[in-house]
Scaffold this motif. Structure first.
Motif, PDB file in Angstrom:
ATOM      1  N   UNK A 206     -30.770 -45.664  22.704  1.00  0.00           N
ATOM      2  CA  UNK A 206     -30.027 -45.394  23.927  1.00  0.00           C
ATOM      3  C   UNK A 206     -28.662 -46.077  23.863  1.00  0.00           C
ATOM      4  N   UNK A 207     -27.660 -45.433  24.476  1.00  0.00           N
ATOM      5  CA  UNK A 207     -26.327 -46.019  24.590  1.00  0.00           C
ATOM      6  C   UNK A 207     -25.842 -45.798  26.015  1.00  0.00           C
ATOM      7  N   UNK A 208     -25.055 -46.711  26.580  1.00  0.00           N
ATOM      8  CA  UNK A 208     -24.689 -46.633  27.999  1.00  0.00           C
ATOM      9  C   UNK A 208     -23.958 -45.352  28.392  1.00  0.00           C
ATOM     10  N   UNK A 209     -24.196 -44.952  29.632  1.00  0.00           N
ATOM     11  CA  UNK A 209     -23.597 -43.732  30.180  1.00  0.00           C
ATOM     12  C   UNK A 209     -22.388 -44.012  31.056  1.00  0.00           C
ATOM     13  N   UNK A 210     -21.919 -45.259  31.074  1.00  0.00           N
ATOM     14  CA  UNK A 210     -20.803 -45.611  31.957  1.00  0.00           C
ATOM     15  C   UNK A 210     -20.002 -46.769  31.370  1.00  0.00           C
ATOM     16  N   UNK A 211     -18.777 -46.909  31.871  1.00  0.00           N
ATOM     17  CA  UNK A 211     -17.958 -48.049  31.474  1.00  0.00           C
ATOM     18  C   UNK A 211     -17.603 -48.105  30.012  1.00  0.00           C
ATOM     19  N   UNK A 212     -17.673 -46.969  29.309  1.00  0.00           N
ATOM     20  CA  UNK A 212     -17.558 -46.996  27.850  1.00  0.00           C
ATOM     21  C   UNK A 212     -16.622 -45.908  27.339  1.00  0.00           C
ATOM     22  N   UNK A 213     -15.914 -46.248  26.277  1.00  0.00           N
ATOM     23  CA  UNK A 213     -15.160 -45.246  25.538  1.00  0.00           C
ATOM     24  C   UNK A 213     -16.139 -44.281  24.871  1.00  0.00           C
ATOM     25  N   UNK A 214     -15.760 -43.009  24.818  1.00  0.00           N
ATOM     26  CA  UNK A 214     -16.562 -42.034  24.078  1.00  0.00           C
ATOM     27  C   UNK A 214     -16.196 -42.175  22.594  1.00  0.00           C
ATOM     28  N   UNK A 215     -16.782 -43.186  21.984  1.00  0.00           N
ATOM     29  CA  UNK A 215     -16.410 -43.571  20.629  1.00  0.00           C
ATOM     30  C   UNK A 215     -16.727 -42.490  19.598  1.00  0.00           C
ATOM     31  N   UNK A 216     -15.870 -42.399  18.594  1.00  0.00           N
ATOM     32  CA  UNK A 216     -16.111 -41.450  17.506  1.00  0.00           C
ATOM     33  C   UNK A 216     -17.303 -41.920  16.671  1.00  0.00           C
ATOM     34  N   UNK A 217     -17.422 -43.233  16.464  1.00  0.00           N
ATOM     35  CA  UNK A 217     -18.600 -43.753  15.759  1.00  0.00           C
ATOM     36  C   UNK A 217     -19.843 -43.550  16.608  1.00  0.00           C
ATOM     37  N   UNK A 218     -19.724 -43.738  17.911  1.00  0.00           N
ATOM     38  CA  UNK A 218     -20.830 -43.461  18.839  1.00  0.00           C
ATOM     39  C   UNK A 218     -21.294 -42.026  18.690  1.00  0.00           C
TER      40      UNK A 218
END
Length: 301
Positions: A206-218
Motif C-alpha cells: 500500500x502507498x498513501x492516497x494523499x499528501x504525496x507527489x505522484x512519483x514516477x518511481x511510485x
C-alpha cells in the motif's frame, strides 16, 4: 567531458555553464516566494529512465502554476541531454526547473510582469538514502509536525515548498536516524523529503492516497507489483498502520526502491530489508538493465 564541467553542467540564463556557476537573481520570485516548479529524471548507464513521463509531469506542473518559459518541450529535452553530455556522466541526477522570474517593474506584485525562465542541470548520481543505509535498511522517523494541507499546496505539483519536510528532517536528525516520514493533520501518512512511502502488510503493498507527489518511481513500483502478482493499491494509511507494518520501503528517482528496517525505533522483521521490498527493488533495477523505458543520452549534440 570538458574539464570545466567536472562535477556537473547547467543551463542557466540561456547558456551552458559549470553547475557551480549557475545562478538565480535574489529578486527572482522563484527565490523570494518559492514560485517555481521542477522535476528530476535519472540517467542509468548512459540512458534516461522514463524521460517522457518526467517531461509530462513537468509540463503538468508548469500548467498548474501558470509558468511558461520560452523553450519548447523538445528544446528542454535537448538541453537535458546536453547537460549530461557536457558533464560526461553515465549515471546522473538531472533536474529541470521553471522559475517565475523577477518583475520587469521594480516592486510589482503583478504575476504577468515576470518573465518566466528555464534552468536545468546534471550532476553525478544522488541517493537520498546513502547506499550503506539502504543495504542495512533505512531508519525512519515519523515527524510530529504535520504536512501542509493538500488544499493549500498541491503535492502533485512538484515544488520547492519543503518547510514541513525539512522540519521532519530536523526531527530525524535529532533522533539519529536516516530520514523522516510526514503525516497530515488527521494522522494519515503522506510522504517524505523527496520520496514516496510504501508499506507491506500480510503480503499486500500500500502507498498513501494523499499528501504525496505522484512519483514516477511510485508508478513503476505499482506497475511491477501488477506484473509480479503482488496485491498493491493506493489507499489511506494511518500512522499506527505504518508502525505496525511487516515491511516499509521508500521510492524515488534519486535512489530507486529503498527498503527500511526501523520506523520510530521499532524494528521491522529481522532489522533488515524485507523479502517483498527486496523483490521489488531487484525487479526495478532489472527493468533498467533490460532497457525498459530507456532513452539513450545524445552525446554528439
Amino acid at each position: 567531458m570538458q574539464e570545466q564541467f567536472r562535477g556537473g553542467a547547467a543551463f542557466s540564463r540561456g547558456a551552458f555553464v559549470p553547475v557551480a556557476e549557475a545562478s538565480v537573481s535574489p529578486l527572482d520570485w522563484a527565490f523570494t516566494r518559492s514560485d517555481v516548479v521542477y522535476d528530476v529524471v535519472h540517467v542509468f548507464e548512459g540512458g534516461f529512465f522514463r524521460l517522457a513521463d518526467h517531461l509530462d509531469r513537468f509540463e503538468a506542473s508548469m500548467r498548474a502554476r501558470r509558468l511558461a518559459p520560452p523553450e519548447t518541450r523538445s528544446e528542454m529535452e535537448a538541453i537535458l541531454h546536453r547537460c549530461v553530455a557536457l558533464a560526461g556522466l553515465d549515471d546522473a541526477y538531472v533536474a529541470m526547473v521553471a522559475l517565475r522570474g523577477r518583475p520587469r517593474i521594480a516592486g510589482s506584485r503583478r504575476i504577468e510582469d515576470c518573465d518566466n525562465h528555464f534552468m536545468a542541470y546534471a550532476v553525478p548520481w544522488i541517493d537520498v538514502i546513502p547506499k550503506d543505509a539502504q543495504a542495512r535498511g533505512a531508519h525512519v522517523w515519523i515527524a510530529t509536525r504535520p504536512r501542509v494541507p493538500d488544499v493549500s499546496v498541491d503535492p502533485t505539483v512538484k515544488n520547492y515548498q519543503w518547510s514541513d519536510l525539512t522540519s521532519g528532517l530536523f526531527e530525524a536528525q535529532d533522533h539519529g536516524v536516516d530520514t523522516a516520514i510526514v503525516c497530515d493533520a488527521d494522522g494519515f501518512v503522506t510522504e517524505g523529503p523527496g520520496f514516496n512511502v510504501f508499506m507491506v502488510k500480510d503480503g499486500k503493498v500500500r502507498t498513501p492516497d494523499r499528501g504525496s507527489l505522484h512519483g514516477i518511481t511510485r508508478r513503476t513500483v505499482l506497475e511491477l507489483c501488477g506484473q509480479m502478482g503482488i496485491d498493491a493499491a493506493v489507499a489511506p494509511i494511518r500512522r499506527h498502520e505504518l508502525e505496525d507494518a511487516d515491511e516499509v520501503f521508500l521510492a524515488t528517482t534519486a535512489g530507486g526502491v529503498m527498503p527500511a528496517a526501523r520506523v520510530n525505533g521499532t524494528i521491522l522483521g529481522n532489522d533488515r530489508p524485507g523479502p517483498i521490498s527486496l523483490r521489488i527493488k531487484d525487479a526495478y533495477w532489472q527493468m533498467h538493465r533490460d532497457g525498459i523505458h530507456r532513452t539513450d543520452v545524445i552525446r554528439d549534440a
